[in-house]
Write an enzyme that holds these catalytic residues in place. Structure first.
Site, PDB file in Angstrom:
ATOM      1  N   VAL A 156      42.735  40.290  56.624  1.00 41.47           N
ATOM      2  CA  VAL A 156      41.727  41.354  56.668  1.00 41.47           C
ATOM      3  C   VAL A 156      40.720  41.113  57.797  1.00 41.47           C
ATOM      4  O   VAL A 156      40.398  42.024  58.566  1.00 41.47           O
ATOM      5  CB  VAL A 156      41.010  41.469  55.303  1.00 41.47           C
TER       6      VAL A 156
ATOM      7  N   THR B  94      39.054  35.926  48.094  1.00 37.15           N
ATOM      8  CA  THR B  94      38.499  35.872  46.732  1.00 37.15           C
ATOM      9  C   THR B  94      39.686  35.717  45.782  1.00 37.15           C
ATOM     10  O   THR B  94      40.039  36.651  45.066  1.00 37.15           O
ATOM     11  CB  THR B  94      37.727  37.171  46.406  1.00 37.15           C
TER      12      THR B  94
ATOM     13  N   THR C 161      37.531  41.674  48.756  1.00 35.52           N
ATOM     14  CA  THR C 161      37.494  42.369  47.477  1.00 35.52           C
ATOM     15  C   THR C 161      36.647  41.523  46.537  1.00 35.52           C
ATOM     16  O   THR C 161      37.021  40.401  46.190  1.00 35.52           O
ATOM     17  CB  THR C 161      38.937  42.551  46.937  1.00 35.52           C
TER      18      THR C 161
ATOM     19  N   LYS D 218      37.468  50.082  45.124  1.00 40.40           N
ATOM     20  CA  LYS D 218      38.517  49.168  45.596  1.00 40.40           C
ATOM     21  C   LYS D 218      39.389  48.696  44.425  1.00 40.40           C
ATOM     22  O   LYS D 218      40.620  48.741  44.477  1.00 40.40           O
ATOM     23  CB  LYS D 218      37.875  47.974  46.318  1.00 40.40           C
TER      24      LYS D 218
ATOM     25  N   ASN E 134      43.508  49.735  43.515  1.00 35.91           N
ATOM     26  CA  ASN E 134      44.621  48.801  43.337  1.00 35.91           C
ATOM     27  C   ASN E 134      45.177  48.842  41.913  1.00 35.91           C
ATOM     28  O   ASN E 134      46.382  48.699  41.709  1.00 35.91           O
ATOM     29  CB  ASN E 134      44.200  47.380  43.732  1.00 35.91           C
TER      30      ASN E 134
ATOM     31  N   GLY F 181      61.327  48.001  41.028  1.00 33.98           N
ATOM     32  CA  GLY F 181      61.554  46.694  41.640  1.00 33.98           C
ATOM     33  C   GLY F 181      61.396  45.582  40.631  1.00 33.98           C
ATOM     34  O   GLY F 181      61.359  45.823  39.414  1.00 33.98           O
TER      35      GLY F 181
ATOM     36  N   GLY G 203      53.749  42.148  43.240  1.00 35.26           N
ATOM     37  CA  GLY G 203      53.202  40.810  43.462  1.00 35.26           C
ATOM     38  C   GLY G 203      52.299  40.897  44.677  1.00 35.26           C
ATOM     39  O   GLY G 203      51.768  41.970  44.981  1.00 35.26           O
TER      40      GLY G 203
ATOM     41  N   CYS H 135      47.127  41.016  46.501  1.00 38.63           N
ATOM     42  CA  CYS H 135      46.102  41.952  46.028  1.00 38.63           C
ATOM     43  C   CYS H 135      46.325  42.519  44.625  1.00 38.63           C
ATOM     44  O   CYS H 135      45.486  42.323  43.746  1.00 38.63           O
ATOM     45  CB  CYS H 135      45.960  43.096  47.034  1.00 38.63           C
TER      46      CYS H 135
ATOM     47  N   LYS I 284      45.989  40.137  41.386  1.00 38.63           N
ATOM     48  CA  LYS I 284      44.665  39.515  41.209  1.00 38.63           C
ATOM     49  C   LYS I 284      43.589  40.576  40.992  1.00 38.63           C
ATOM     50  O   LYS I 284      42.684  40.375  40.193  1.00 38.63           O
ATOM     51  CB  LYS I 284      44.344  38.579  42.383  1.00 38.63           C
TER      52      LYS I 284
HETATM   53  P1  NAD Z   1      43.145  35.144  53.952  1.00 33.61           P
HETATM   54  O1  NAD Z   1      43.263  33.953  53.072  1.00 33.61           O
HETATM   55  O2  NAD Z   1      44.306  35.544  54.804  1.00 33.61           O
HETATM   56  O3  NAD Z   1      41.883  34.986  54.901  1.00 33.61           O
HETATM   57  C1  NAD Z   1      40.697  34.379  54.524  1.00 33.61           C
HETATM   58  C2  NAD Z   1      40.219  33.528  55.703  1.00 33.61           C
HETATM   59  O4  NAD Z   1      38.902  33.084  55.455  1.00 33.61           O
HETATM   60  C3  NAD Z   1      41.062  32.273  55.932  1.00 33.61           C
HETATM   61  O5  NAD Z   1      41.506  32.251  57.276  1.00 33.61           O
HETATM   62  C4  NAD Z   1      40.098  31.113  55.631  1.00 33.61           C
HETATM   63  O6  NAD Z   1      40.330  29.988  56.440  1.00 33.61           O
HETATM   64  C5  NAD Z   1      38.764  31.762  55.943  1.00 33.61           C
HETATM   65  N1  NAD Z   1      37.607  31.141  55.285  1.00 33.61           N
HETATM   66  C6  NAD Z   1      37.451  30.761  54.003  1.00 33.61           C
HETATM   67  N2  NAD Z   1      36.208  30.288  53.781  1.00 33.61           N
HETATM   68  C7  NAD Z   1      35.555  30.367  54.958  1.00 33.61           C
HETATM   69  C8  NAD Z   1      34.238  30.024  55.395  1.00 33.61           C
HETATM   70  N3  NAD Z   1      33.354  29.535  54.536  1.00 33.61           N
HETATM   71  N4  NAD Z   1      33.919  30.244  56.678  1.00 33.61           N
HETATM   72  C9  NAD Z   1      34.825  30.747  57.544  1.00 33.61           C
HETATM   73  N5  NAD Z   1      36.074  31.089  57.212  1.00 33.61           N
HETATM   74  C10 NAD Z   1      36.435  30.903  55.930  1.00 33.61           C
HETATM   75  O7  NAD Z   1      42.760  36.360  52.980  1.00 33.61           O
HETATM   76  P2  NAD Z   1      43.008  37.932  53.227  1.00 33.61           P
HETATM   77  O8  NAD Z   1      44.372  38.295  52.782  1.00 33.61           O
HETATM   78  O9  NAD Z   1      42.557  38.316  54.582  1.00 33.61           O
HETATM   79  O10 NAD Z   1      42.017  38.531  52.142  1.00 33.61           O
HETATM   80  C11 NAD Z   1      40.611  38.472  52.339  1.00 33.61           C
HETATM   81  C12 NAD Z   1      39.946  39.383  51.334  1.00 33.61           C
HETATM   82  O11 NAD Z   1      40.331  40.744  51.576  1.00 33.61           O
HETATM   83  C13 NAD Z   1      40.306  39.101  49.882  1.00 33.61           C
HETATM   84  O12 NAD Z   1      39.195  39.335  49.086  1.00 33.61           O
HETATM   85  C14 NAD Z   1      41.396  40.117  49.596  1.00 33.61           C
HETATM   86  O13 NAD Z   1      41.467  40.450  48.234  1.00 33.61           O
HETATM   87  C15 NAD Z   1      40.935  41.298  50.422  1.00 33.61           C
HETATM   88  N6  NAD Z   1      42.002  42.214  50.839  1.00 33.61           N
HETATM   89  C16 NAD Z   1      43.193  41.716  51.275  1.00 33.61           C
HETATM   90  C17 NAD Z   1      44.174  42.585  51.706  1.00 33.61           C
HETATM   91  C18 NAD Z   1      45.523  42.084  52.164  1.00 33.61           C
HETATM   92  O14 NAD Z   1      46.439  42.882  52.290  1.00 33.61           O
HETATM   93  N7  NAD Z   1      45.679  40.802  52.443  1.00 33.61           N
HETATM   94  C19 NAD Z   1      43.944  43.972  51.700  1.00 33.61           C
HETATM   95  C20 NAD Z   1      42.705  44.433  51.285  1.00 33.61           C
HETATM   96  C21 NAD Z   1      41.739  43.540  50.854  1.00 33.61           C
END
Ligand code: NAD
Length: 436
Positions: A12, A87, A122, A206, A210, A255, A259, A262, A265
Site C-alpha cells: 500500500v 495492521t 486499515t 473500509k 471488505n 473457490g 484468503g 485483507c 483479517k
Molecule cells: P506490508 O507489510 O506490505 O507493508 C508494511 C510496511 O511497513 C513494511 O514494508 C514494513 O517494513 C513497514 N513498517 C512497519 N513498521 C514500520 C515503522 N515503524 N516505520 C517504517 N516502516 C515500517 O503491508 P501492506 O500489505 O502494504 O498493508 C499495509 C496496510 O494497508 C494494512 O493495514 C493493510 O490491511 C492495508 N491494506 C492492504 C492492502 C493490500 O492489498 N495489501 C489493500 C488495502 C489496504
C-alpha cells in the site's frame, strides 16, 4: 504541488508513494526494512506488482520520488505524512496496532512543523485515539502540532497502481471538514467519486467493504456446494445470477475460500470491534465459518480422491499465492490446507509461477517447492489446483498424465470448468466430477 512523506513502503505504501509522485507531488518514502529501501533506491521493486516498476523509475528520474531509512528525512518539511504500515491479525482476531503506534512515535519525534498524519493502513475504530496518546507522550498536541485523517486504500494486489490511479472512489475521513477537503485536494488529478466524512465513518467504510466482499465469496461457495448436492453447475448459475445489475458479477467466483492479507483479517477485526462495543454480528460470524468449512471441504475432496488416506500419498499442488498475478502468500488458503494435509501424512510437491520465494519463507522444509510445474507434478497421486493462474490451463496435461500415478485433479478454482483435459478425471468446485 505538495511535499509528502510516506511511512511504510509495502504494497500500500509504495503504491501510494509512486501514485502520489505520478500526480506530481514531491514524495519521500521511508521504511525500516533495509533490504526494501536498498532495492527501491536502485529503482527496483521489492515485490511483484504489474506496471509499478515503470512508474517508479519515471518518478525517480524526474526527481520527485526518493527513499530513505530515516523517518526524520521523510517527515521534515512534509505537510502530509501517509502512514501505511501493517495492521496484522492478532491471536484473538483483532488488529495488531504495534506497527502503527511505533511509527507514530517515530513521527512525533521527527516532527518539526505542523503536519497532517494520513493513515492509509486499515485501522479499527479507536486506533487513532491510541495514536493521539502516543503523540502526546512525545509532547505533540493534536490541533497544534498535527492533525489526523483517515484515507483507506481499496487497491487490489496485482493491479495496485492501476487501481490507485483509477479508483472506484476516494474516501477521506477527518473530524474537521477543512482537513478532509485539504487531504482530498491531493487527489486532484484523479477522476473518481470523492467522499469526505468523519474518521470513524471512513474506517467503517473500509471494514464494511471488505466484509461485503468476503460475504459474496462465502455466498457463492455456499451455492457451489448446493450445486454439487443438486447436480447443478455453479459456473453457469453464478453467471446467471451475476448478470442481474442489482447483484453484479464481481466476487461471485467459487473457490477454496478467501484468503490473503485483507479479507480474513479485516472481517475478523470488524467482528471483534463490534463485540467489544456490545454488538454480536452473527451474519459476519457465518461468513467466516462458511469460509473455514470451504477450506475443510477441499481437504476432504483431496482425501476422498486418495481413497481416504493421506499417509504415504503425494499431493501435487499448483498455486500457493492467495490469488493470481501476485507473489503474496500472506494468509493464503494454501497455508492451512497444505499444513492440514501434511499433518495427516501427505507429502506435498508444489509449484507457483511467482510465489516460490515468499512461499519458501512461510513453509520452510514442510513442503517441496519446484520451479518447474512438470517436476512438481511428477509421481503424484492427485493434483490440487489452489490458485487460478492462467498458465495452469495452458500446461501440457497430456505430458503430465504420463508422469503422475493417478490422473485426477481437484480443481478448487475452476480452471477446467469448460474443458477437462483428455485422459483426466477432474473434480471442479461447484460442478463435481467430469471425465475428459
Ligand atoms: P506490508 O507489510 O506490505 O507493508 C508494511 C510496511 O511497513 C513494511 O514494508 C514494513 O517494513 C513497514 N513498517 C512497519 N513498521 C514500520 C515503522 N515503524 N516505520 C517504517 N516502516 C515500517 O503491508 P501492506 O500489505 O502494504 O498493508 C499495509 C496496510 O494497508 C494494512 O493495514 C493493510 O490491511 C492495508 N491494506 C492492504 C492492502 C493490500 O492489498 N495489501 C489493500 C488495502 C489496504
Amino acid at each position: 504541488m505538495a511535499r509528502i512523506g510516506v511511512i511504510g513502503t509495502g504494497y500500500v505504501g509504495l503504491v501510494s508513494a509512486v501514485g502520489m509522485a505520478a500526480l506530481g507531488h514531491e514524495v519521500v518514502g521511508m521504511d525500516k526494512d533495509e533490504n526494501k529501501i536498498r532495492k527501491l533506491k536502485r529503482g527496483e521493486l521489492p515485490f511483484y506488482e504489474e506496471g509499478l516498476d515503470r512508474y517508479l523509475r519515471e518518478a525517480m528520474e524526474k526527481g520527485n520520488l526518493r527513499f530513505t531509512l530515516d523517518t526524520a528525512e521523510a517527515v521534515r518539511g512534509a505537510r502530509y505524512i501517509f502512514i501505511a504500515v501493517n495492521t496484522p491479525m492478532d491471536d484473538d482476531g483483532s488488529a495488531d496496532l504495534s506497527q502503527l503506534l511505533s511509527a507514530s512515535r517515530s513521527i512525533a519525534r521527527a516532527l518539526d512543523d505542523f503536519a497532517i498524519l494520513i493513515v492509509r493502513s486499515t485501522a479499527p475504530v479507536g486506533s487513532l485515539d491510541a495514536m493521539v496518546q502516543v503523540m502526546r507522550q512525545e509532547g505533540k498536541e493534536r490541533g497544534k502540532d498535527y492533525e489526523l485523517a483517515y484515507n483507506p486504500e481499496f487497491l487490489r494486489e496485482g493491479t495496485g497502481i492501476y487501481d490507485f490511479l483509477n479508483p472506484s472512489r476516494v474516501v477521506v475521513g477527518a473530524d474537521d471538514p477543512e482537513i478532509a477537503r485539504e487531504v482530498m485536494s491531493l487527489y486532484e488529478g484523479i477522476n473518481a467519486p470523492k467522499l469526505t466524512t468523519t474518521i470513524k465513518n471512513a474506517q467503517i467504510i473500509k471494514y464494511a467493504s471488505n466484509a461485503f466482499l468476503a460475504a459474496r465469496v462465502s455466498f457463492i461457495n455456499e451455492i457451489a456446494s448446493i450445486c454439487e448436492a443438486l447436480g447443478g453447475d455453479v459456473w453457469d448459475v453464478a453467471e446467471g445470477v451475476g448478470l442481474d445489475p442489482r447483484i453484479g458479477r464481481q466476487y461471485l467466483r467459487p473457490g477454496p475460500g478467501y484468503g490473503g492479507p485483507c479479507l480474513p483479517k479485516d472481517l475478523l477485526a470488524l467482528i471483534r470491534m463490534s463485540e467489544e462495543h456490545g454488538h454480536f454480528p452473527h451474519f459476519l460470524e457465518a461468513v467466516h465459518l462458511r469460509n473455514e468449512s470451504q477450506k475443510r471441504r477441499i481437504v476432504w475432496k483431496v482425501k476422498e480422491a486418495l481413497g481416504g488416506v493421506f499417509t504415504g500419498r503425494t499431493v501435487g499442488v499448483l498455486g500457493l499465492t492467495f490469488k493470481p498475478n501476485t507473489d503474496d502468500v500472506r494468509n493464503s488458503v494454501s497455508i492451512p490446507l497444505l499444513t492440514r494435509m501434511r499433518k495427516q501424512g501427505a507429502r506435498i510437491k508444489a509449484y507457483d509461477p511467482m510465489g516460490r520465494e515468499s512461499a519458501m519463507t512461510v513453509f520452510g522444509d514442510a513442503i517441496e517447492i519446484y520451479d518447474d510445474p512438470y517436476e512438481a507434478l511428477r509421481d503424484v497421486d492427485v493434483v490440487l489446483i489452489l490458485t487460478a493462474w492462467k498458465e495452469f490451463s495452458d500446461l501440457d496435461w497430456g505430458r503430465i498424465r504420463e508422469s503422475v500415478r493417478n490422473p485426477y485433479v481437484v480443481d478448487s478454482v475452476g480452471i477446467f470448468r469448460r474443458d477437462v483435459p483428455k485422459g483426466w478425471k477432474v473434480w471442479v468446485v461447484g460442478r463435481g466430477e467430469t471425465e475428459g
